[in-house]
Write an enzyme that holds these catalytic residues in place. Sequence first.
Site, short mmCIF file in Angstrom:
data_model
loop_
_atom_site.label_atom_id
_atom_site.label_comp_id
_atom_site.label_asym_id
_atom_site.label_seq_id
_atom_site.Cartn_x
_atom_site.Cartn_y
_atom_site.Cartn_z
N ASP A 82 2.98 -4.68 8.22
CA ASP A 82 1.73 -3.97 8.03
C ASP A 82 0.60 -5.00 8.12
O ASP A 82 0.41 -5.81 7.21
CB ASP A 82 1.74 -3.28 6.66
CG ASP A 82 0.40 -2.65 6.30
OD1 ASP A 82 -0.58 -2.80 7.05
OD2 ASP A 82 0.34 -2.01 5.22
N CYS A 109 -4.82 2.37 -3.70
CA CYS A 109 -3.58 2.92 -3.12
C CYS A 109 -2.43 1.94 -3.28
O CYS A 109 -1.61 1.76 -2.37
CB CYS A 109 -3.78 3.28 -1.65
SG CYS A 109 -4.93 4.63 -1.37
N GLN A 134 -4.58 -5.46 6.89
CA GLN A 134 -5.52 -6.39 6.26
C GLN A 134 -5.51 -7.77 6.91
O GLN A 134 -6.33 -8.62 6.53
CB GLN A 134 -5.20 -6.51 4.77
CG GLN A 134 -5.33 -5.23 3.99
CD GLN A 134 -6.75 -4.70 3.94
OE1 GLN A 134 -7.72 -5.46 4.02
NE2 GLN A 134 -6.91 -3.39 3.80
N LYS A 184 -10.83 -1.01 10.09
CA LYS A 184 -10.98 -2.19 9.23
C LYS A 184 -11.40 -3.42 10.03
O LYS A 184 -11.61 -4.49 9.47
CB LYS A 184 -9.67 -2.47 8.49
CG LYS A 184 -9.23 -1.33 7.57
CD LYS A 184 -7.91 -1.65 6.88
CE LYS A 184 -7.34 -0.44 6.15
NZ LYS A 184 -8.16 0.03 5.03
N HIS A 224 0.87 -1.18 0.00
CA HIS A 224 0.00 0.00 0.00
C HIS A 224 0.90 1.23 0.00
O HIS A 224 2.02 1.20 0.49
CB HIS A 224 -0.87 -0.04 1.26
CG HIS A 224 -1.93 1.01 1.35
ND1 HIS A 224 -1.66 2.32 1.68
CD2 HIS A 224 -3.28 0.94 1.18
CE1 HIS A 224 -2.79 3.01 1.71
NE2 HIS A 224 -3.78 2.20 1.40
#
Length: 414
Positions: free
Chosen positions: A206, A372, A209, A232, A129
Amino acid sequence: MISEDSTFHFDINKIRQQFPILDREINGKPLIYFDNGASSQKPQMVLDAIDNYYGKFNANVHRGIHTLSQEATVMMENSREKIQKFIHAEHPHEIIFTRGTTEGINLVARGIQNLINSNDEILISEIEHHSNIVPWQMLCQKTGAKLKYIPLLDDGTLDISQLDELITEKTKLVAVNQISNALGTINPIEKIIKKAHQAGAWVLIDAAQSAPHTPIDVQKLDADFLVFSGHKMYAPTGVGILYGKETILDQLDPFHGGGEMIKEVFMDHSTYAGLPFKFEAGTPNIEGNIVLGTAIDFMESIGIQTIHNYEHELLDYATNQLSELEEVQIYAKDAPRSGAISFNLNLDGVHPSDVGMILDKKGIAVRTGHHCAQPIMRKFEIPGTVRASFAIFNTKEEIDQLIEGVKLSIKMLG
C-alpha cells in the site's frame, strides 16, 4: 518564505503560487493546509488539465474511430506510460487504473479468492489503514483462510522479529503499507518482501502515503502488487492505480464484469480481454486517469527526490519544535518517518478534535481522529491523534504558525 537555495534548487514562492487555494482565508487567517495525508491540494496545471480535457477532448476511449475518441485514448494511454515510468514498472499494461488505493486492494482480494482455501494464511500488520484490513477479513470469511498480523510495538514500528514465525509455507499473501497514514512510520518493506518470497507468498504494498513523498521502484523492490491514490499526490479524487506483475495479474479473476474487459460475449459465456483491460470494465474515469499523468508531470518537474528531501526537512523541523513543548506527546517520534507527524496534548479530558477546532480558527487545517486506523489507537489506548501532514507547498513559517496554534491550545485547554 523560503527562497531558492543550493539544497533544493527550487523557489518555494513560485511553487506556492501554483496552488490557487492557498490564496484563501479561513476564519480571517491565511489558509495553512496540513492535511495532505488525507488529500493534497492541486496545482494550476492539474486544474487546467481537467478543463482542457472536458473543453477540447471529451469522448469515450478505446471505442471510437472518430478523432476525439482517438485523441482521448492516446492521452489516457500516455498517462499510463507516465505512471509506469514513475514507479519503474516493466510494462505499461501492468498498470491498472482504479478509483484509488481502496479499490486496488479490493481488486486483488477479490481476484485471488479462487486461489485461496481454508488451509491458507493472509498476513497483514497492526499498522494498516482500514482499507488494507477489511478486504482481507472479507476474503478470509469467504474462503476460511486465516488472517494473521505483524504486531505494532510501542515505539510505532512493526515487530519484524516475529516474521519468521508469522510467514510460513501456508502464507499466500502479505499486505502492508510502505508508510503509515496514521503515524508516518516507514515500514521495512524490503525485508518483508524478501521473507515473503522465500516462503513463496505474494506481497501487496500500500503506497498511498509513499507515492507522494518518495521514489518508488517496483522492480527493485520486487513487489508483486502496489497500489496508490491520485488525490494524495496532486491529482483529482476517484483515480488511482494497481500495479501487478504481468504473470500474477494473468492468474487473477476479473473484479468487475461489463464492457471493455471482454474479448467475446455469447449468451452462455464470455471470454476476457488481456491486460490491462481485463480489470478495467466500463467507461473509466478518463479525465482522472489523464490528469494523474499531469500530476506526475508536476512532481517530476521538481523531482521526487527533491520533494522527499524538502518534506523530510519540514518533518524534522516540526518534530523538533513540537518536542520543545512538554505538554505534547509525539507518536513514533524516534521511528523512521515520512510525510506526517502525529501527536496529542497530555492534558486531562482533551480530545484531538479540541485541538483541531482551535487550529482551524487560526486557519490551520490538520486531521484529527483515528485516521481509519483504529487498531493503532487501541494499541496506544487513545481515541485518536492530531496529524499534520506535509506537501511540497508547505513551509517552515507555516509550521511556526502551527506551533503557536498548539501553544494556544495548551493555554486554552490546560
